[in-house]
Design an enzyme around this catalytic site. Structure first.
Site, PDB file in Angstrom:
ATOM      1  N   TYR A  48       0.823  -1.215   0.000  1.00  0.00           N
ATOM      2  CA  TYR A  48       0.000   0.000   0.000  1.00  0.00           C
ATOM      3  C   TYR A  48       0.858   1.267   0.000  1.00  0.00           C
ATOM      4  CZ  TYR A  48      -3.937  -3.060   1.184  1.00  0.00           C
ATOM      5  OH  TYR A  48      -4.889  -4.046   1.177  1.00  0.00           O
ATOM      6  N   LYS A  68       3.165 -15.508   0.908  1.00  0.00           N
ATOM      7  CA  LYS A  68       3.116 -16.343  -0.298  1.00  0.00           C
ATOM      8  C   LYS A  68       4.561 -16.614  -0.701  1.00  0.00           C
ATOM      9  CE  LYS A  68       0.031 -16.952  -2.996  1.00  0.00           C
ATOM     10  NZ  LYS A  68      -0.646 -18.222  -3.332  1.00  0.00           N
ATOM     11  N   ASP A  74      -3.359 -17.863   0.773  1.00  0.00           N
ATOM     12  CA  ASP A  74      -4.595 -18.404   0.180  1.00  0.00           C
ATOM     13  C   ASP A  74      -5.101 -19.583   1.007  1.00  0.00           C
ATOM     14  OD1 ASP A  74      -2.251 -19.655  -0.641  1.00  0.00           O
ATOM     15  OD2 ASP A  74      -3.004 -20.210  -2.610  1.00  0.00           O
ATOM     16  N   ASP A 114      -5.099  -7.308   5.752  1.00  0.00           N
ATOM     17  CA  ASP A 114      -6.326  -6.576   5.423  1.00  0.00           C
ATOM     18  C   ASP A 114      -7.419  -7.568   5.021  1.00  0.00           C
ATOM     19  OD1 ASP A 114      -8.083  -4.607   4.713  1.00  0.00           O
ATOM     20  OD2 ASP A 114      -6.936  -3.831   3.031  1.00  0.00           O
ATOM     21  N   ASP A 145     -10.665  -9.105   7.597  1.00  0.00           N
ATOM     22  CA  ASP A 145     -12.074  -8.927   7.223  1.00  0.00           C
ATOM     23  C   ASP A 145     -12.782 -10.275   7.097  1.00  0.00           C
ATOM     24  OD1 ASP A 145     -11.948  -6.216   7.279  1.00  0.00           O
ATOM     25  OD2 ASP A 145     -12.692  -5.913   5.246  1.00  0.00           O
TER      26      ASP A 145
END
Ligand code: NAD
Length: 370
Positions: free
Chosen positions: A143, A194, A227, A251, A255
């Site tokens: 970000y 990852k 994942d 993030d 959620d």
């Protein structure tokens, strides 16, 4: 009694001031019954600050936040300010505070309270007793990484690009927070990246492993691809204790974990900064919900997430574990007793407004402390 615990309260916009009023009752209760005196100051942030002082986070608010031991933040934003240019949006209030206080570790508990077990999208058996903590790095990564932009490649094709870039120091400091939390909980840390397809993920895994070996050999560390972690959260969430992730993966996963608990009005959060000389850290506590303009002013918002954010503040800024648990138990008992705000309404429960729920929490605190 002089107080050595200073709080800056920033109610903000929409339902922020309504739910913050209920926290103030809990603070007053602590003053009266636990004989812990807080020096509480109130400040302006968000749209309220724009209207009153011309900036979503005035210097005065930042100065007060830097001076306080902890900041309790409500929520900012609303339709009144939606058409303002980006550099004047109320949301800049929280962004400036995070930046100026150097808040890099976002703690998002995903907890299923027994009386709300049916609010989850998952089967009750999968979530009963769920208690996960997600630690998200919140000031670095993709970000903020450079280069970023929208441009044109040498072959003339337009492209958009961002950069995931983490320094060893950034990974180390957030890993320390996560290990430390795991040590105080069930001693299990799952670090997520990852590493199979991203160089930054390989590096993340290496650094977290080194921090674990050198400083937290007693904490059980495992690694998981992001994942897979998403899949596991949605199918067997109770396997986790503390999850550590980058800004981007944290993030998404926090959620997802919130959705598993099923109730936005119940979820608190904390964001911690670096340890300062003397051992204190800058820290900001806030519910994960926004200013809920659709219900603002109606007196029906659920104050629990804001009150539970205060419980986190007691735990992480002041080490007041017993008092934090007391507040959490009071909230749980009110819900168990059948009082519900509209957002968590269940068949057979009594629908109440913000202040009635807040008063009921104070009554439960009285009973628990008797
Ligand atoms: P929101 O979280 O404010 O609301 C989403 C839905 O959940 C709404 O229907 C709302 O009524 C309900 N809800 C939220 N909190 C509740 C509570 N405590 N009790 C009962 N119901 C509750 O998200 P949104 O609608 O996407 O955003 C509204 C505004 O809030 C926007 O301006 C957004 O930018 C801002 N926002 C601010 C923050 C923050 O201050 N940190 C976070 C998220 C959104």
């Amino acid at each position: 009694m002089p107080s050595n615990k200073s709080l800056l309260v920033l109610p903000g916009d929409g339902i922020g001031p309504e739910v913050m009023r209920e926290v103030r009752r809990v603070v007053d209760w602590m003053d009266r019954r636990r004989r812990v005196t807080f020096d509480v100051k109130e400040g302006l942030v968000g749209g309220a600050a724009l209207d009153a002082a011309g900036h979503p986070c005035p210097d005065k608010t930042v100065e007060a936040a830097l001076a306080a031991d902890a900041v309790l933040f409500g929520s900012v934003g609303g339709p009144k300010w939606d058409s303002l240019p980006f550099d004047r949006r109320p949301e800049l209030g929280i962004l400036r505070l995070r930046k100026d206080l150097g808040l890099f570790a976002n703690l998002r508990p995903a907890q299923v309270w027994d009386p709300l077990v049916d609010a989850s999208s998952l089967k009750p058996d999968l979530v009963r007793g769920l208690d996960i903590m997600i630690v998200r790095e919140s000031t670095g990564g993709i970000y903020f990484g450079e280069p970023r932009g929208i441009g044109t490649r040498p072959d003339g094709v337009r492209h958009g690009f961002d950069t995931e870039d983490y320094g060893e120091d950034e990974i180390t400091r957030v890993a320390r927070v996560a290990f430390d939390l795991a040590r105080k909980r069930r001693n299990k840390l799952t670090s997520v990246e990852k590493a199979n397809v991203m160089q930054s993920g390989r590096f993340w895994r290496e650094v977290v492993t080194n921090v674990g070996k050198a400083e937290f050999p007693d904490v059980e560390l495992s690694h998981m691809y992001a994942d897979n972690c998403a899949m596991q959260l949605a199918s067997r969430p109770k396997q986790f204790d503390v999850i550590l992730a980058s800004n981007l993966f944290g993030d998404l996963l926090s959620d997802l974990a919130a959705a598993v608990t099923g109730s936005l009005g119940m979820l608190p959060s904390a964001t911690l900064g670096a340890e300062l000389p003397g051992g204190r850290r800058h820290a900001l506590y806030e519910p994960i919900h926004g200013s809920a303009p659709d219900i603002a002013g109606k007196g029906i918002a659920n104050p629990s997430a804001q009150i539970l954010s205060f419980a986190m503040l007691l735990r992480y800024s002041f080490g007041m574990e017993e008092d934090a648990r007391l507040v959490e138990s009071a909230v749980e008992r009110v819900l168990g007793g059948g009082l519900r705000t509209a957002d968590i309404m269940a068949p057979g429960a009594a629908r109440v407004g913000t202040s009635t729920l807040g008063e009921a929490i104070i009554r439960e605190l009285d009973k628990l402390a008797a």
